[in-house]
Design a protein around this motif. Structure first.
Motif, mmCIF file in Angstrom:
data_model
loop_
_atom_site.group_PDB
_atom_site.id
_atom_site.type_symbol
_atom_site.label_atom_id
_atom_site.label_comp_id
_atom_site.label_asym_id
_atom_site.label_seq_id
_atom_site.Cartn_x
_atom_site.Cartn_y
_atom_site.Cartn_z
ATOM 1 N N CYS A 41 1.159 -1.226 0.007
ATOM 2 C CA CYS A 41 0.018 -0.009 -0.028
ATOM 3 C C CYS A 41 1.314 1.104 0.008
ATOM 4 N N CYS A 44 3.465 2.674 3.287
ATOM 5 C CA CYS A 44 3.758 1.222 3.842
ATOM 6 C C CYS A 44 5.438 1.267 4.450
ATOM 7 N N CYS A 75 2.910 -9.717 4.361
ATOM 8 C CA CYS A 75 3.318 -8.188 3.066
ATOM 9 C C CYS A 75 4.386 -8.356 3.548
ATOM 10 N N ASN A 145 5.341 -4.266 12.637
ATOM 11 C CA ASN A 145 4.374 -3.661 12.580
ATOM 12 C C ASN A 145 3.147 -3.555 13.581
ATOM 13 N N CYS A 224 2.456 -0.376 9.580
ATOM 14 C CA CYS A 224 0.628 -0.734 8.443
ATOM 15 C C CYS A 224 0.665 0.415 8.652
ATOM 16 N N VAL A 225 0.169 1.185 7.137
ATOM 17 C CA VAL A 225 -0.492 2.221 7.526
ATOM 18 C C VAL A 225 -2.188 1.806 7.122
HETATM 19 S S1 SF4 Z 1 1.907 -3.996 5.945
HETATM 20 FE FE1 SF4 Z 1 -0.362 -2.957 5.616
HETATM 21 S S2 SF4 Z 1 0.462 -1.111 4.426
HETATM 22 FE FE2 SF4 Z 1 1.862 -2.406 4.420
HETATM 23 S S3 SF4 Z 1 1.394 -3.344 2.428
HETATM 24 FE FE3 SF4 Z 1 0.121 -4.421 4.340
HETATM 25 S S4 SF4 Z 1 -1.785 -4.282 4.618
HETATM 26 FE FE4 SF4 Z 1 -0.554 -2.455 2.821
#
Ligand code: SF4
Ligand SMILES: Cc1ncc(C[n+]2csc(CCOP(=O)(O)OP(=O)(O)O)c2C)c(N)n1
Ligand SMILES: [Mg+2]
Length: 313
Positions: A41, A44, A75, A145, A224-225
């Motif tokens: 995202c 991030c 992620c 995160n 994690c925004v």
């Molecule tokens: S950690 Fe959070 S901000 Fe980063 S890609 Fe995954 S969902 Fe998106």
């Protein structure tokens, strides 16, 4: 080499670059190392860690065939897709056993493993402990995160008490683990903490970790925004927080002092908590192999192994 992630059906090609005979080999540029466009995202924290990994590779002139980038699932663990080099996006929580095999069989490589807090401390918690205690040479960067990002907001082992998520709608009731304490207790020989919002510091910690002869662990706060916006504002001077480096007086060989320092309330301290030199499993196994091959001159490693199996029959 082509790596494939069955969970997402993505593939990424990895390349090895060699110079023409006699020609001077140029260092890799970001263009040589960057692979797929990252699918994180916008905003991030993981973008910053990836950019600094590229910088590390450029700065230290690491060739494609001298590094490997391994991750689990999450992620953060999508990391190897975005690096044009040898690597694998492996099974959830199992990045470290995979990376251990590479490290033990290819002592000439720099093995880097990346992952998230869930990957490292939930499903991969046992592997974290055992890789650390065996002091297997590699660098493990956990992009913490405080949440499961990929699966859209479940409580992770580092989520603070009261965190509202899909698994704790009334707020988390389980006490979070402290990654630095966890690493120290497991026997990691290099333990550091940084935050994605301080790029120079991230690079500094990754370089020091890479240079460590043993299991080096770096906790990197990485926001994690999408599912935990603002989690680390208190550690970010640009958001009114404070970035406190570990006091210069701290003795990095003192595990009890490191443990105490790690217990400070958030945002705590950043830098190297612990660093000691201890024989690695890599060195110990190399010694065993050397001694054994001296006893069986002319035999290849696998033939010596076969002899041991034959004796067990
Ligand atoms: S950690 Fe959070 S901000 Fe980063 S890609 Fe995954 S969902 Fe998106
Ligand atoms: C064996 C197994 N169990 C569960 C999952 C589902 N799963 C995928 S990623 C993940 C957690 C990811 O959290 P974290 O490691 O913190 O990474 P982030 O996405 O936050 O970067 C889970 C539970 C899975 N892929 N495999
Ligand atoms: Mg996470």
């Amino acid at each position: 080499m082509l790596t494939e992630n069955p969970e997402h059906g993505e593939t990424t090609a990895t390349i090895s670059t060699t110079a023409a005979p006699g020609a001077e080999r140029k260092g890799l540029t970001k263009k040589d190392i960057a692979a797929d466009h990252p699918t994180w995202c916008p905003g991030c924290g993981d973008f910053s860690v990836l950019a600094l990994y590229f910088k590390l590779i450029e700065k230290r002139k690491l060739w494609h065939e001298k590094i490997t980038t391994i991750a689990g699932i999450g992620c953060s663990s999508r990391f190897p897709y975005f690096v044009q080099a040898h690597g694998a996006h492996y099974i959830h929580g199992r990045a470290l056993p995979f990376a251990s095999g590479i490290s033990l069989s290819r002592p000439d490589l720099h093995v880097f493993a990346f992952g998230g807090d869930g990957d490292a401390f939930s499903i991969g918690g046992n592997h974290f402990t055992h890789t650390a205690r065996k002091n297997i040479k590699m660098t493990y960067v956990v992009m913490d995160n405080w949440v499961y990002g990929l699966t859209k907001k479940q409580t992770s082992p580092t989520s603070p008490l009261g965190f509202k998520s899909k698994t704790d709608q009334w707020g988390a009731v389980d006490y979070p683990i402290n990654p630095i304490k966890q690493a120290l207790a497991a026997g990691a020989t290099f333990v550091a903490r940084t935050t994605a919002t301080n790029p120079n510091h991230v690079l500094q910690m990754m370089e020091a970790a890479m240079d460590h002869e043993g299991f080096s662990f770096v906790e990197c706060l990485s926001e994690c925004v999408e599912f935990y916006e603002g989690a680390f504002d208190a550690a970010n001077p640009r958001k009114g927080g404070v970035f406190n480096e570990i006091p210069k007086t701290h003795d990095v060989t003192d595990d009890l002092a490191a443990y105490k320092l790690a217990g400070a309330d958030f945002p705590g301290h950043f830098g190297i908590f612990y660093k000691v030199n201890k024989p690695t499993k890599n060195a110990k196994e190399a010694d065993i192999n050397k001694n054994l091959s001296g006893k069986f001159p002319g035999l290849k490693d696998w033939q010596i192994l076969q002899k041991s199996f034959d004796r067990m029959k």
